[in-house]
Design a protein around this motif. Structure first.
Motif, PDB file in Angstrom:
ATOM      1  N   GLU A   1      41.904  51.939  59.581  1.00 17.40           N
ATOM      2  CA  GLU A   1      41.613  52.183  60.996  1.00 17.40           C
ATOM      3  C   GLU A   1      40.444  51.306  61.427  1.00 17.40           C
ATOM      4  O   GLU A   1      39.339  51.406  60.884  1.00 17.40           O
ATOM      5  N   VAL A   2      40.672  50.451  62.399  1.00 16.56           N
ATOM      6  CA  VAL A   2      39.661  49.516  62.871  1.00 16.56           C
ATOM      7  C   VAL A   2      39.388  49.784  64.341  1.00 16.56           C
ATOM      8  O   VAL A   2      40.310  50.053  65.119  1.00 16.56           O
ATOM      9  N   ASP A   3      38.114  49.717  64.723  1.00 16.53           N
ATOM     10  CA  ASP A   3      37.733  49.866  66.127  1.00 16.53           C
ATOM     11  C   ASP A   3      38.032  48.540  66.832  1.00 16.53           C
ATOM     12  O   ASP A   3      37.190  47.641  66.883  1.00 16.53           O
ATOM     13  N   VAL A   4      39.258  48.428  67.345  1.00 20.30           N
ATOM     14  CA  VAL A   4      39.699  47.162  67.935  1.00 20.30           C
ATOM     15  C   VAL A   4      38.878  46.818  69.168  1.00 20.30           C
ATOM     16  O   VAL A   4      38.559  45.644  69.407  1.00 20.30           O
ATOM     17  N   ALA A   5      38.501  47.824  69.947  1.00 20.66           N
ATOM     18  CA  ALA A   5      37.694  47.561  71.146  1.00 20.66           C
ATOM     19  C   ALA A   5      36.349  46.945  70.765  1.00 20.66           C
ATOM     20  O   ALA A   5      35.867  46.017  71.431  1.00 20.66           O
ATOM     21  N   ARG A   6      35.735  47.417  69.676  1.00 30.07           N
ATOM     22  CA  ARG A   6      34.454  46.864  69.246  1.00 30.07           C
ATOM     23  C   ARG A   6      34.625  45.425  68.761  1.00 30.07           C
ATOM     24  O   ARG A   6      33.797  44.550  69.068  1.00 30.07           O
ATOM     25  N   VAL A   7      35.700  45.169  67.998  1.00 31.13           N
ATOM     26  CA  VAL A   7      35.956  43.799  67.531  1.00 31.13           C
ATOM     27  C   VAL A   7      36.112  42.867  68.728  1.00 31.13           C
ATOM     28  O   VAL A   7      35.562  41.761  68.745  1.00 31.13           O
ATOM     29  N   ALA A   8      36.855  43.315  69.733  1.00 34.30           N
ATOM     30  CA  ALA A   8      37.064  42.487  70.925  1.00 34.30           C
ATOM     31  C   ALA A   8      35.732  42.197  71.617  1.00 34.30           C
ATOM     32  O   ALA A   8      35.448  41.045  71.983  1.00 34.30           O
ATOM     33  N   ARG A   9      34.896  43.233  71.786  1.00 35.03           N
ATOM     34  CA  ARG A   9      33.596  43.028  72.447  1.00 35.03           C
ATOM     35  C   ARG A   9      32.734  42.054  71.648  1.00 35.03           C
ATOM     36  O   ARG A   9      32.091  41.167  72.218  1.00 35.03           O
ATOM     37  N   ASP A  10      32.702  42.229  70.322  1.00 33.21           N
ATOM     38  CA  ASP A  10      31.873  41.362  69.482  1.00 33.21           C
ATOM     39  C   ASP A  10      32.317  39.902  69.553  1.00 33.21           C
ATOM     40  O   ASP A  10      31.516  39.000  69.296  1.00 33.21           O
ATOM     41  N   HIS A  11      33.579  39.673  69.895  1.00 30.52           N
ATOM     42  CA  HIS A  11      34.105  38.308  69.934  1.00 30.52           C
ATOM     43  C   HIS A  11      34.345  37.815  71.359  1.00 30.52           C
ATOM     44  O   HIS A  11      35.066  36.834  71.570  1.00 30.52           O
ATOM     45  N   GLY A  12      33.772  38.520  72.334  1.00 29.20           N
ATOM     46  CA  GLY A  12      33.803  38.020  73.702  1.00 29.20           C
ATOM     47  C   GLY A  12      35.155  38.057  74.366  1.00 29.20           C
ATOM     48  O   GLY A  12      35.459  37.214  75.224  1.00 29.20           O
ATOM     49  N   THR A  13      36.007  39.017  73.992  1.00 33.40           N
ATOM     50  CA  THR A  13      37.303  39.137  74.649  1.00 33.40           C
ATOM     51  C   THR A  13      37.545  40.616  74.948  1.00 33.40           C
ATOM     52  O   THR A  13      36.622  41.422  74.932  1.00 33.40           O
ATOM     53  N   THR A  14      38.771  40.976  75.261  1.00 35.31           N
ATOM     54  CA  THR A  14      39.106  42.355  75.568  1.00 35.31           C
ATOM     55  C   THR A  14      40.113  42.884  74.565  1.00 35.31           C
ATOM     56  O   THR A  14      40.875  42.121  73.961  1.00 35.31           O
ATOM     57  N   GLU A  15      40.117  44.205  74.388  1.00 33.75           N
ATOM     58  CA  GLU A  15      41.090  44.817  73.489  1.00 33.75           C
ATOM     59  C   GLU A  15      42.507  44.536  73.965  1.00 33.75           C
ATOM     60  O   GLU A  15      43.408  44.283  73.154  1.00 33.75           O
ATOM     61  N   TYR A  16      42.730  44.562  75.275  1.00 38.87           N
ATOM     62  CA  TYR A  16      44.057  44.311  75.832  1.00 38.87           C
ATOM     63  C   TYR A  16      44.566  42.938  75.403  1.00 38.87           C
ATOM     64  O   TYR A  16      45.682  42.804  74.881  1.00 38.87           O
TER      65      TYR A  16
ATOM     66  N   LEU B   1      43.418  40.956  72.995  1.00 39.75           N
ATOM     67  CA  LEU B   1      43.477  40.824  71.539  1.00 39.75           C
ATOM     68  C   LEU B   1      44.756  41.441  70.991  1.00 39.75           C
ATOM     69  O   LEU B   1      45.435  40.858  70.138  1.00 39.75           O
ATOM     70  N   ARG B   2      45.116  42.612  71.469  1.00 43.59           N
ATOM     71  CA  ARG B   2      46.350  43.254  71.007  1.00 43.59           C
ATOM     72  C   ARG B   2      47.583  42.467  71.431  1.00 43.59           C
ATOM     73  O   ARG B   2      48.546  42.333  70.669  1.00 43.59           O
ATOM     74  N   ARG B   3      47.572  41.937  72.661  1.00 47.17           N
ATOM     75  CA  ARG B   3      48.717  41.157  73.128  1.00 47.17           C
ATOM     76  C   ARG B   3      48.890  39.895  72.295  1.00 47.17           C
ATOM     77  O   ARG B   3      50.018  39.515  71.935  1.00 47.17           O
ATOM     78  N   MET B   4      47.808  39.214  71.961  1.00 47.49           N
ATOM     79  CA  MET B   4      47.893  37.986  71.182  1.00 47.49           C
ATOM     80  C   MET B   4      48.309  38.279  69.744  1.00 47.49           C
ATOM     81  O   MET B   4      49.099  37.536  69.150  1.00 47.49           O
ATOM     82  N   PHE B   5      47.795  39.357  69.170  1.00 49.15           N
ATOM     83  CA  PHE B   5      48.205  39.724  67.806  1.00 49.15           C
ATOM     84  C   PHE B   5      49.706  39.971  67.771  1.00 49.15           C
ATOM     85  O   PHE B   5      50.420  39.443  66.900  1.00 49.15           O
TER      86      PHE B   5
ATOM     87  N   ALA C   1      51.968  37.535  65.587  1.00 49.34           N
ATOM     88  CA  ALA C   1      52.389  38.143  64.322  1.00 49.34           C
ATOM     89  C   ALA C   1      53.839  38.593  64.354  1.00 49.34           C
ATOM     90  O   ALA C   1      54.442  38.815  63.303  1.00 49.34           O
ATOM     91  N   GLY C   2      54.396  38.747  65.545  1.00 47.21           N
ATOM     92  CA  GLY C   2      55.764  39.232  65.644  1.00 47.21           C
ATOM     93  C   GLY C   2      55.874  40.729  65.479  1.00 47.21           C
ATOM     94  O   GLY C   2      56.980  41.261  65.321  1.00 47.21           O
ATOM     95  N   MET C   3      54.731  41.427  65.519  1.00 50.49           N
ATOM     96  CA  MET C   3      54.712  42.887  65.404  1.00 50.49           C
ATOM     97  C   MET C   3      53.388  43.382  65.988  1.00 50.49           C
ATOM     98  O   MET C   3      52.389  42.658  65.975  1.00 50.49           O
ATOM     99  N   PRO C   4      53.356  44.617  66.495  1.00 46.06           N
ATOM    100  CA  PRO C   4      52.091  45.170  66.978  1.00 46.06           C
ATOM    101  C   PRO C   4      51.109  45.376  65.833  1.00 46.06           C
ATOM    102  O   PRO C   4      51.502  45.507  64.659  1.00 46.06           O
ATOM    103  N   LEU C   5      49.824  45.440  66.154  1.00 46.24           N
ATOM    104  CA  LEU C   5      48.805  45.700  65.144  1.00 46.24           C
ATOM    105  C   LEU C   5      49.073  47.013  64.425  1.00 46.24           C
ATOM    106  O   LEU C   5      48.923  47.094  63.196  1.00 46.24           O
ATOM    107  N   SER C   6      49.478  48.044  65.154  1.00 50.09           N
ATOM    108  CA  SER C   6      49.736  49.347  64.539  1.00 50.09           C
ATOM    109  C   SER C   6      50.842  49.265  63.493  1.00 50.09           C
ATOM    110  O   SER C   6      50.774  49.915  62.438  1.00 50.09           O
ATOM    111  N   GLU C   7      51.872  48.450  63.754  1.00 50.94           N
ATOM    112  CA  GLU C   7      52.965  48.294  62.795  1.00 50.94           C
ATOM    113  C   GLU C   7      52.494  47.528  61.567  1.00 50.94           C
ATOM    114  O   GLU C   7      52.874  47.856  60.432  1.00 50.94           O
ATOM    115  N   TYR C   8      51.669  46.505  61.781  1.00 48.70           N
ATOM    116  CA  TYR C   8      51.135  45.754  60.645  1.00 48.70           C
ATOM    117  C   TYR C   8      50.311  46.656  59.739  1.00 48.70           C
ATOM    118  O   TYR C   8      50.457  46.624  58.509  1.00 48.70           O
TER     119      TYR C   8
END
Length: 290
Positions: free
Chosen positions: A23-38, A40-44, A48-55
Motif C-alpha cells: 500500500e503506497v500513498d500515491v497522493a504523497r508520491v505525486a506531491r513529492d514529484h510535482g504532479t497530481t495523483e490523477y 500519475l494514475r492515468r500515466m501508470f 503499464a497496460g493495467m491500473p496501479l491497483s491491478e499491478y
C-alpha cells in the motif's frame, strides 16, 4: 514522469518487502514529484497496460505464491501478510491471478502466472508528428443522453453502440439545436469514477453536445459540467476504431512526456468529423493543465 513512475514501483516493492501489502500513498508520491495523483494514475495505467491497483494485486499474488510453494504452512498467515482479512478473500484474489486455489499451489507447486517487477523506460522518437492544439475554454456543460457501460480498451464497444441505436432520430435534432459552443457537433463523452479504472469497470457514456452554462437543459437530459481551463485537442484519422485507440496510447507515450502539460480531472470528449463503419476522422479533447 518516467522517474516518478519507477519511484512508485520501487515504493510498492518496499512496502511488500516490509509486510505492508504494497500500500503506497500515491497522493504523497505525486506531491513529492510535482504532479497530481490523477495524472500519475492515468500515466501508470496507460504505460503499464493495467491500473496501479491491478499491478499491486498481481505482485502480491506473485509473492504469496512463492511463499506457498516454499512451504508456508498457514494460509491465513499468508493471506494477512498480503493484505487480506480472510482465507476466502485471499483465495478469490489468488485464483483470479493464478487460475488455481492457494492450497492446490502449495501442494503441487503450480501452475503459476507471475508478475515481474515493472521498470519504465521510454524512447520518444518524434518521427511521427502529432496534430495537437491547446484551447483555452470557459466553463462548459456537456448535455445529452447518458448511460453506464463497461470500459473496453480495444475494439468497438457494443454497449455504446446499443445506447446510440436506442435513441430516436429526433433526439439528435434536439441536441444539435442546443449546441451553442465548442466543441461543435454531436460528441461522445466518457467519464470514469477512477483515473485508472480497469477494463470492465462501469463508466459514464454521454451522447450529447456542448452548451454554455446559461442554456436551460430540457427535462430528460443529463449533464456534466466542466470548469474553465485548457484542453489538448488531438486530431486523428484512419481505420476505426484502431486509429483512435492508438492515438490514446500515443498521448501517454509520446505527447505528455515531451510537453509541459498534465491531465486534469474531467471527461474525455470525442468529436467525430467523419465516420463510417471502417474509417473515422475525429478530435480527441482532453482536459489539461500546465
Amino acid at each position: 514522469m518516467i522517474g516518478t513512475l519507477n519511484t512508485l514501483v520501487d515504493l510498492v516493492e518496499a512496502e511488500l518487502d516490509s509486510g505492508l501489502a504494497g500500500e503506497v500513498d500515491v497522493a504523497r508520491v505525486a506531491r513529492d514529484h510535482g504532479t497530481t495523483e490523477y495524472h500519475l494514475r492515468r500515466m501508470f495505467s496507460a504505460l503499464a497496460g493495467m491500473p496501479l491497483s491491478e499491478y499491486v494485486r498481481r505482485r502480491r499474488m506473485t509473492l504469496a505464491a512463492a511463499d506457498l510453494v516454499g512451504g508456508a504452512p498457514d494460509l491465513l498467515e499468508v493471506a494477512v501478510r498480503y493484505g487480506y482479512g480472510s482465507t476466502e478473500a485471499f483465495g478469490r484474489a489468488f485464483r483470479a491471478v493464478h487460475g488455481s486455489a492457494p492450497a492446490d499451489v502449495r501442494r503441487s507447486g503450480g501452475p503459476l502466472r507471475t508478475q515481474p517487477t515493472l521498470r519504465f523506460r521510454l524512447s520518444v522518437e518524434g518521427s511521427t508528428p502529432m496534430d495537437v492544439t491547446i484551447s483555452e475554454m470557459p466553463e462548459v456543460r456537456l448535455v445529452g443522453h447518458a448511460t453506464k457501460v463497461p470500459l473496453i480498451y480495444e475494439g468497438v464497444n457494443p454497449h455504446i453502440q446499443a445506447h446510440i441505436a436506442s435513441l430516436d432520430p429526433s433526439a439528435h435534432v434536439r441536441l444539435k439545436e442546443l449546441n451553442d459552443t465548442d466543441p461543435r457537433g454531436i460528441l461522445a463523452v466518457t467519464e470514469s469514477p477512477s483515473p485508472d479504472a480497469p477494463e470492465g469497470s462501469m463508466i459514464t457514456y454521454l451522447h450529447g453536445v456542448a452548451v454554455t452554462p446559461s442554456v436551460t437543459v430540457p427535462d430528460g437530459l443529463d449533464s456534466i459540467t466542466v470548469p474553465a481551463g485548457s484542453w489538448a485537442v488531438f486530431a486523428s484519422s484512419g481505420p476505426h476504431p484502431e486509429a483512435l485507440q492508438q492515438l490514446w496510447a500515443a498521448t501517454a507515450t509520446d505527447w505528455f512526456p515531451s510537453n509541459p502539460w498534465r491531465l486534469r480531472p474531467g471527461p474525455s470528449v470525442l468529436r467525430y468529423l467523419e465516420l463510417t463503419e471502417t474509417y473515422a476522422s475525429c478530435e480527441l479533447w482532453l482536459p489539461v493543465e500546465q
